[in-house]
Design a protein around this motif. Sequence first.
Motif: not given
Length: 252
Positions: A18-22
């Motif tokens: 989720x962090x990488x997507x953000x």
Amino acid sequence: MQVIGVGFLRTGTTSLALALDRLGYGPCYNMRVLNAEPERAADWAAAMDGQTVDWGKVFAGYGCSVGSPGTAFWRDIVDAFPDAKVVLTVRDPQRWYDSAAQTMSAVLATPPLLVRVLSWRGPRRPDPEAEVLDRVQRTTWEREIGGAFGERAEMAERFERHVAEVKAHVPEDRLLVFEAKDGWAPLCAFLGLPVPDEPFPRENDAATFKRRQRQALKRTLVPRILATTAIATGAAITWAVHRKRRPSQPDR
């Protein structure tokens, strides 16, 4: 492919994805991709069988890979994308064991007889894609952790060995050893990006994982329980009516 996550499941892989997507590295390739597009499982089945796989084709359109099924083939994938950054998610091995034992190993274990009976759908037409996906889902975890899930001491040793093997294989300037509890700062520094003005994602902890599994099981079993109860009730009523209407036999 720009970022490759190579940590075991239950080390904050969902939060990392989720962090990488953000941060703009999405979409992320993980097991949810195979669930949505089961035809993709054939690539991983081929890799399991030792066949040559075009990893560039497998990950076309994806900016990162985190968790299963990628971690099971982390060396091949890391070598296939030499310019990609590598993130090794870690946590205390003992806490990782507790989390994995409560979640992954429990999910992959043979369900109780009652659950198997209620969820059985009878003879079905063969579905090659579904069979391949099921195989990949059930064998990827063991390939990732180096065999069947075992006792605490053995699994902690495997966890630490995996960390050591990743560190030995990936150059230091390309690798970040990361704990989700540390938040944005080390990840953003590693990727050369500013820290977002929002909390770091905290998703899929053990309690959330088990709640989702219970919900999924409930969605499957409740309709079957209701249907079974209705059938049994109908049969009982029919039997009672039939018995009431049947003339009594005279005494002899």
